[in-house]
Motif scaffolding. Structure first.
Motif, PDB file in Angstrom:
ATOM      1  N   SER A   8      68.387  44.896  30.954  1.00 43.21           N
ATOM      2  CA  SER A   8      67.114  44.516  30.335  1.00 43.21           C
ATOM      3  C   SER A   8      67.226  44.798  28.843  1.00 43.21           C
ATOM      4  CB  SER A   8      65.972  45.327  30.940  1.00 43.21           C
ATOM      5  OG  SER A   8      65.956  45.211  32.353  1.00 43.21           O
ATOM      6  N   GLU A  51      55.382  45.683  32.375  1.00 37.56           N
ATOM      7  CA  GLU A  51      54.538  44.528  32.672  1.00 37.56           C
ATOM      8  C   GLU A  51      53.207  44.942  33.291  1.00 37.56           C
ATOM      9  OE1 GLU A  51      58.642  43.046  32.207  1.00 37.56           O
ATOM     10  OE2 GLU A  51      57.738  44.759  33.215  1.00 37.56           O
ATOM     11  N   SER A  61      67.047  49.709  34.373  1.00 36.74           N
ATOM     12  CA  SER A  61      66.922  48.262  34.497  1.00 36.74           C
ATOM     13  C   SER A  61      67.048  47.861  35.958  1.00 36.74           C
ATOM     14  CB  SER A  61      68.026  47.563  33.682  1.00 36.74           C
ATOM     15  OG  SER A  61      68.022  46.178  33.959  1.00 36.74           O
ATOM     16  N   ARG A  70      64.109  41.628  34.306  1.00 36.62           N
ATOM     17  CA  ARG A  70      64.909  40.679  33.534  1.00 36.62           C
ATOM     18  C   ARG A  70      64.021  40.092  32.440  1.00 36.62           C
ATOM     19  NH1 ARG A  70      69.530  37.969  34.737  1.00 36.62           N
ATOM     20  NH2 ARG A  70      69.421  38.622  36.918  1.00 36.62           N
ATOM     21  N   ASN A  71      63.994  40.772  31.328  1.00 39.77           N
ATOM     22  CA  ASN A  71      63.063  40.423  30.266  1.00 39.77           C
ATOM     23  C   ASN A  71      63.650  40.872  28.939  1.00 39.77           C
ATOM     24  OD1 ASN A  71      60.764  39.631  28.897  1.00 39.77           O
ATOM     25  ND2 ASN A  71      59.348  40.858  30.117  1.00 39.77           N
ATOM     26  N   THR A  72      63.181  40.259  27.871  1.00 40.07           N
ATOM     27  CA  THR A  72      63.490  40.726  26.522  1.00 40.07           C
ATOM     28  C   THR A  72      62.231  41.380  25.984  1.00 40.07           C
ATOM     29  OG1 THR A  72      65.148  39.005  26.104  1.00 40.07           O
ATOM     30  CG2 THR A  72      64.143  40.055  24.184  1.00 40.07           C
ATOM     31  N   TYR A  73      62.301  42.686  25.790  1.00 38.58           N
ATOM     32  CA  TYR A  73      61.153  43.464  25.344  1.00 38.58           C
ATOM     33  C   TYR A  73      61.258  43.660  23.833  1.00 38.58           C
ATOM     34  CZ  TYR A  73      60.855  44.643  30.335  1.00 38.58           C
ATOM     35  OH  TYR A  73      60.768  44.598  31.710  1.00 38.58           O
ATOM     36  N   CYS A 106      67.649  44.703  36.879  1.00 36.85           N
ATOM     37  CA  CYS A 106      68.377  43.436  36.976  1.00 36.85           C
ATOM     38  C   CYS A 106      69.840  43.664  36.644  1.00 36.85           C
ATOM     39  CB  CYS A 106      67.767  42.371  36.067  1.00 36.85           C
ATOM     40  SG  CYS A 106      68.007  42.621  34.319  1.00 36.85           S
ATOM     41  N   VAL A 153      54.540  41.350  27.759  1.00 42.48           N
ATOM     42  CA  VAL A 153      54.720  39.916  27.960  1.00 42.48           C
ATOM     43  C   VAL A 153      55.945  39.481  27.176  1.00 42.48           C
ATOM     44  CG1 VAL A 153      53.713  37.625  27.617  1.00 42.48           C
ATOM     45  CG2 VAL A 153      52.239  39.549  28.242  1.00 42.48           C
ATOM     46  N   ALA A 154      56.815  38.693  27.801  1.00 38.27           N
ATOM     47  CA  ALA A 154      58.022  38.213  27.139  1.00 38.27           C
ATOM     48  C   ALA A 154      57.669  37.447  25.874  1.00 38.27           C
ATOM     49  CB  ALA A 154      58.825  37.314  28.086  1.00 38.27           C
ATOM     50  N   ASP A 211      52.588  37.181  37.030  1.00 41.93           N
ATOM     51  CA  ASP A 211      53.149  37.479  35.708  1.00 41.93           C
ATOM     52  C   ASP A 211      53.988  38.758  35.685  1.00 41.93           C
ATOM     53  OD1 ASP A 211      51.284  39.535  35.792  1.00 41.93           O
ATOM     54  OD2 ASP A 211      50.039  38.758  34.163  1.00 41.93           O
ATOM     55  N   SER A 212      54.342  39.280  36.860  1.00 47.46           N
ATOM     56  CA  SER A 212      55.171  40.490  37.039  1.00 47.46           C
ATOM     57  C   SER A 212      54.419  41.774  36.725  1.00 47.46           C
ATOM     58  CB  SER A 212      56.451  40.438  36.188  1.00 47.46           C
ATOM     59  OG  SER A 212      57.249  39.335  36.531  1.00 47.46           O
TER      60      SER A 212
END
Length: 208
Positions: free
Chosen positions: A115, A62, A109, A90-93, A111, A67-68, A22-23
């Motif tokens: 991010s 994470e 970031s 690479r996530n939307t926080y 990615c 959690v996304a 889950d990163s």
């Protein structure tokens, strides 16, 4: 589920925060007493363990429970409290209150596309380093690759409808990123969408 770990083991690797992959995985080292921060685990044998930051000293939200698709404010704040080096994947926080990073922090970031820190309510800056008080300076801080986004809310719903009388109901007047009294401040590859922007207060030697 807590495990019993042999007393001769001083380093353990966890493959995820809640589930493997889950990163949120991290390496933890054995410590003599319960740490005061949240980057810790407690094994069934009674031992305490704390996160060992990865390459470059970075930790990630994470690893503190982000959690996304869910509010990540507490996880991001805990990561910022733990380390000066906080990486974003690479996530939307989703963020619901101001994140206060430590003076001298580097927020980066990991990615290519950046991010996203997404907000939908009005509460002041999304991220703040330093404060307005005389001694609360941001130091030599860096923010790299973050995408700040505010979800607009209109008086007739969540989307704009062409040809209708529409106004924003949650317009934020504070900046997305606020840096106070920083020296050697670096802000690069940062994007801002919606209300807000980037504000420097009493900073010197700024690279943008």
């Amino acid at each position: 589920t807590a495990a019993t770990i042999d007393g001769t083991v001083n380093i353990v690797e966890i493959r995820g925060y809640t589930t493997a992959g889950d990163s949120g995985g991290a390496v933890y080292k054995r410590v003599s007493s319960q740490p005061s921060h949240t980057g810790k685990i407690h094994s069934a044998d009674g031992a305490w363990w704390e996160i060992t930051p990865g390459f470059g000293g970075y930790v990630f939200p994470e690893q503190f429970g982000a959690v996304a698709g869910f509010d990540a404010t507490t996880a991001i704040q805990n990561a910022c409290n733990f380390s000066l080096f906080v990486g974003f994947l690479r996530n939307t926080y989703l963020v619901s209150s101001t994140i206060q990073a430590q003076p001298g922090s580097t927020l980066t970031s990991f990615c290519r596309d950046g991010s996203q820190l997404r907000r939908s309510t009005v509460y002041g800056p999304t991220v703040q380093i330093g404060a307005s008080g005389a001694s609360n300076n941001a130091g030599a801080c860096t923010v790299d690759g973050l995408y700040f986004f505010q979800v607009p809310t209109f008086n007739n719903g969540s989307t704009y409808v062409a040809g209708t009388s529409t106004s924003l109901t949650n317009k934020e007047t504070s900046p997305h990123l606020a840096i106070y009294k920083g020296q050697n401040v670096v802000v690069k590859n940062v994007r801002s969408n919606g209300a807000g922007g980037i504000s420097f207060y009493g900073c010197s030697i700024i690279e943008v």
